[in-house]
Design a protein around this motif. Structure first.
Motif, PDB file in Angstrom:
ATOM      1  N   GLU A 133      -8.590   2.586  -7.410  1.00  0.00           N
ATOM      2  CA  GLU A 133      -7.985   3.613  -6.849  1.00  0.00           C
ATOM      3  C   GLU A 133      -7.148   4.654  -7.465  1.00  0.00           C
ATOM      4  O   GLU A 133      -7.082   5.752  -7.455  1.00  0.00           O
ATOM      5  N   LEU A 134      -6.456   3.978  -8.705  1.00  0.00           N
ATOM      6  CA  LEU A 134      -5.808   4.945  -9.432  1.00  0.00           C
ATOM      7  C   LEU A 134      -6.399   5.821 -10.466  1.00  0.00           C
ATOM      8  O   LEU A 134      -5.987   6.865 -10.835  1.00  0.00           O
TER       9      LEU A 134
ATOM     10  N   HIS B   1       3.099   9.854  -5.459  1.00  0.00           N
ATOM     11  CA  HIS B   1       2.989   8.833  -6.428  1.00  0.00           C
ATOM     12  C   HIS B   1       2.656   9.370  -7.656  1.00  0.00           C
ATOM     13  O   HIS B   1       2.115  10.340  -7.675  1.00  0.00           O
TER      14      HIS B   1
ATOM     15  N   ASP C 275       0.309   3.719   4.049  1.00  0.00           N
ATOM     16  CA  ASP C 275       0.321   4.877   3.002  1.00  0.00           C
ATOM     17  C   ASP C 275       0.284   6.286   3.767  1.00  0.00           C
ATOM     18  O   ASP C 275       0.875   7.054   3.040  1.00  0.00           O
TER      19      ASP C 275
ATOM     20  N   GLY D  82       0.884  -1.210  -0.178  1.00  0.00           N
ATOM     21  CA  GLY D  82       0.013  -0.087  -0.046  1.00  0.00           C
ATOM     22  C   GLY D  82       0.923   1.325  -0.213  1.00  0.00           C
ATOM     23  O   GLY D  82       0.709   2.227  -0.752  1.00  0.00           O
TER      24      GLY D  82
ATOM     25  N   THR E 270      -1.853   2.880  -2.710  1.00  0.00           N
ATOM     26  CA  THR E 270      -3.122   2.100  -2.785  1.00  0.00           C
ATOM     27  C   THR E 270      -3.226   1.364  -1.796  1.00  0.00           C
ATOM     28  O   THR E 270      -3.062   0.037  -1.646  1.00  0.00           O
TER      29      THR E 270
ATOM     30  N   ALA F  80      -6.009  -1.686  -2.113  1.00  0.00           N
ATOM     31  CA  ALA F  80      -5.494  -2.689  -3.092  1.00  0.00           C
ATOM     32  C   ALA F  80      -4.180  -3.535  -2.346  1.00  0.00           C
ATOM     33  O   ALA F  80      -4.259  -4.889  -2.524  1.00  0.00           O
TER      34      ALA F  80
ATOM     35  N   CYS G 218      -6.267  -6.190  -8.039  1.00  0.00           N
ATOM     36  CA  CYS G 218      -5.886  -5.567  -9.103  1.00  0.00           C
ATOM     37  C   CYS G 218      -7.004  -4.708  -9.631  1.00  0.00           C
ATOM     38  O   CYS G 218      -6.937  -3.464 -10.279  1.00  0.00           O
TER      39      CYS G 218
ATOM     40  N   MET H 172      -7.169  -1.668  -7.173  1.00  0.00           N
ATOM     41  CA  MET H 172      -6.060  -0.907  -7.702  1.00  0.00           C
ATOM     42  C   MET H 172      -6.584  -0.139  -8.949  1.00  0.00           C
ATOM     43  O   MET H 172      -6.193   1.291  -8.718  1.00  0.00           O
TER      44      MET H 172
END
Length: 610
Positions: free
Chosen positions: A395-396, A217, A207, A169, A174, A177, A389, A392
């Motif tokens: 989140e992204l 990031h 995180d 994380g 993330t 994730a 994934c 993720m």
């Protein structure tokens, strides 16, 4: 009236309810006090690692001649691991194995070794990732915490999973994730829900800590949004294209994992001396740079100081790049197979985004959307973690394209087969029906049991039958031997009873194997089962998410009949109520021709088996 309230009070069992809530609150507080400092430490280390990685990457761009030191740097790290790190060479697989079967733990020296090794790889131009370092940092610190507080085996498993969540994380930004990845990466088709809350806490705290140190990031954007209210054929057509791409993403993840394992195994057989492998690997990477005339596939590939070089962010905007995904596979497989340290995930992000970019043109799909789908889906197929994934990707890239992200990740997972970048993963739920996979078999064992491929000759071959006149250098000498099978439950314990027994009791099947070794028995193994019954009991089966502690398992001992009888008499207190089956076998011994070996003693026989 008072009696009525008393009856109602007893019926609701208010005291029992309050006691359970109190115990639950105490448990939560205990885990919070344990996990939050650990996750904070992991997040701090990941922040230091990401900062160091950025400095190393900038130095490589500022001083291109550093590439020529790649063989020297790799050899130095190889020597360091050869001297101090043999016990941690397993990397991520070692942590996964310790979660499945807590034993010796993860040595604390894994953290500084992988930190230094990964920085050296990126400073001099190796193509590797960063997730391996983050996971190993988290696992190493978590194992140290478990040893410090002398936790029992189930608690060790939880702490190690939380360490993975904190590292993953923090390094990718993330946390959700990271938490799901730690729960999902252990076994194909299974999520370890028992550690759900600890992993979530660790992922979030790791995180937050990383961000608190000023680490940021890379942000990726998908401008395209699928509209479910569009014309009837638009959204389904796009999802169909996402599924087609998912098949190719899964096959690419499979190809990457298999190429990495195959080349790595071949290199180890060809070059037994570990420190020499990265020296030759560094030379190979330098040769590829000049062969292809580019340095775009060195390092992470997240950003570049060289105009025109391929980067992950560049695949989201175009133009279409047809072959960067394949070249990144080649550079990364060579780097990792020759023993350089790092991870596979960020290169998989690069490979996936580049392949999604390349597929967008033929499929007539949005470039940014398919670059994002490939970003997470190739990783989903290679790591067998479709849920992590998918989260993720959300989140992204945001939740607007959650459906195509899920479709692509799940399809890639199904198409990547029983393979993956983490060979210590176990198969809890096979991806397809097959009778050849044992319950909870590791991916490493799946690869080992695959039949060797052979090419049939274009002409018939006549087999020559063996005749008495033929001479051989060795003879086969058969002898009588026996086997007993002892049926026990995984939950059967030996040791103290009561509360103290929770910390000191040992599984009976393990103790039987240990005692068999001490008594000189030739072979002793324990087999897990997934369906059946014993001693007229009910039929039981293992669940897909939780193991059944009452399911029958088998301890199998092989030796001479009298040895086995003595073993049963000596340990009768452990075996009195167990079902024990004896079977005659024939043991074959291979030795020099013409030597009579039928008079070998049981001790000699056991020595040969060793």
């Amino acid at each position: 009236m008072r009696a009525t309230f008393r009856n109602l009070f007893d019926t609701l069992d208010v005291i029992g309810f309050l006691r359970n809530r109190h115990d639950h609150a105490v448990s939560v507080a205990r885990w919070a006090l344990l996990l939050m400092p650990m996750a904070t430490a992991v997040g701090t280390l990941c922040a230091a690692f990401l900062w160091s990685l950025d400095v190393a990457t900038k130095a490589r761009f500022d001083h291109p001649w550093l590439l020529f030191l790649l063989p020297i740097g790799g050899g130095a790290v190889g020597l360091l691991y050869h001297a101090l790190g043999k016990s941690v060479e397993g990397g991520n697989n070692l942590i996964v194995e310790q979660i499945h079967e807590p034993g010796g733990g993860v040595p604390l020296r894994m953290a500084p070794l992988i930190f230094l090794g990964t920085i050296v790889t990126h400073l001099f131009g190796g193509s590797a990732g960063r997730e391996g370092t983050a996971v190993q940092l988290g696992g190493s610190l978590a194992s140290a915490v478990a040893r410090l507080f002398k936790l029992d085996a189930p608690s060790v498993r939880v702490v190690l999973m939380a360490g993975i969540a904190a590292g993953f994380g923090a390094v990718f930004g993330t946390p959700l994730a990271g938490a799901v990845f730690a729960l999902e990466v252990l076994a194909v088709g299974q999520v370890e829900y028992r550690a759900l809350l600890p992993c979530l806490v660790a992922g979030v705290v790791g995180d937050w800590t990383c961000h608190a140190w000023g680490i940021h990031h890379t942000a990726y954007h998908i401008d395209f949004l699928i509209d479910p209210r569009a014309a009837l054929g638009v959204a389904p057509a796009l999802l169909a294209k996402a599924a087609i791409a998912g098949v190719l993403f899964g096959l690419t993840g499979l190809a990457f994992a298999e190429a990495n394992h195959a080349l790595g195994g071949w290199v180890k057989r060809l070059i037994p001396y570990g420190p020499l492998r990265p020296v030759l690997g560094g030379v190979a990477v330098i040769g590829m740079v000049y062969l292809f005339g580019t340095r775009a596939y060195l390092g992470l590939g997240v950003w570049t100081a060289i105009p025109g070089d391929a980067t992950i962010a560049g695949f989201f905007s175009g133009p279409v790049d047809h072959w960067s995904w394949l070249l990144k596979i080649v550079f990364t497989v060579v780097t990792l197979s020759f023993g350089f340290k790092g991870g596979e995930v960020t290169p998989l992000f690069f490979i996936g985004a580049a392949l999604g970019n390349a597929l967008a043109g033929p499929l007539g799909a949005p470039v940014d959307l398919f670059a994002g789908l490939g970003f997470v889906a190739v990783f989903a197929g290679a790591a067998n973690t479709p849920l992590a994934c998918t989260i993720m990707g959300i989140e992204l890239f945001g939740a607007g394209n959650a459906v195509p992200i899920a479709v692509t990740c799940f399809t890639a997972y199904l198409c990547s087969g029983h393979s993956g970048i983490y060979l210590s993963q176990r198969i809890a739920v096979p991806k397809h029906s097959t009778g050849l996979l044992a319950p909870d078999i590791m991916l490493r064992d799946v690869r080992a049991t695959r039949p060797a491929r052979s090419i049939a000759p274009p002409f018939p071959i006549t087999l020559v039958e063996e005749s008495p006149a033929m001479c051989f250098a060795h003879d086969v000498s058969p002898s009588e031997i026996g086997m007993i099978r002892i049926y026990v439950k995984p939950g059967d314990k030996i040791g103290r009873s009561g509360a103290r027994g929770l910390w000191s009791a040992k599984p009976l099947y393990r103790e039987l194997v240990v005692q068999a070794k001490a008594d000189g028995i030739m072979n002793a193994v324990a087999h897990h089962t997934h369906f059946g019954f014993s001693n007229h009991g009910p039929v039981r089966q293992n669940g897909s998410e939780l193991s059944d502690p009452h399911l029958t398992m088998c301890v199998e001992l092989i030796g001479h009949r009298e040895e086995l009888k003595r073993f049963c008499r000596r340990h009768g207190d452990l075996l009195a109520d167990k079902v024990i089956v004896y079977k005659h076998l024939e043991h074959w011994r291979v030795g020099p021709a013409g030597v009579d070996r039928d008079d070998a003693t049981p001790a000699e026989l056991a020595g040969e088996a060793e």
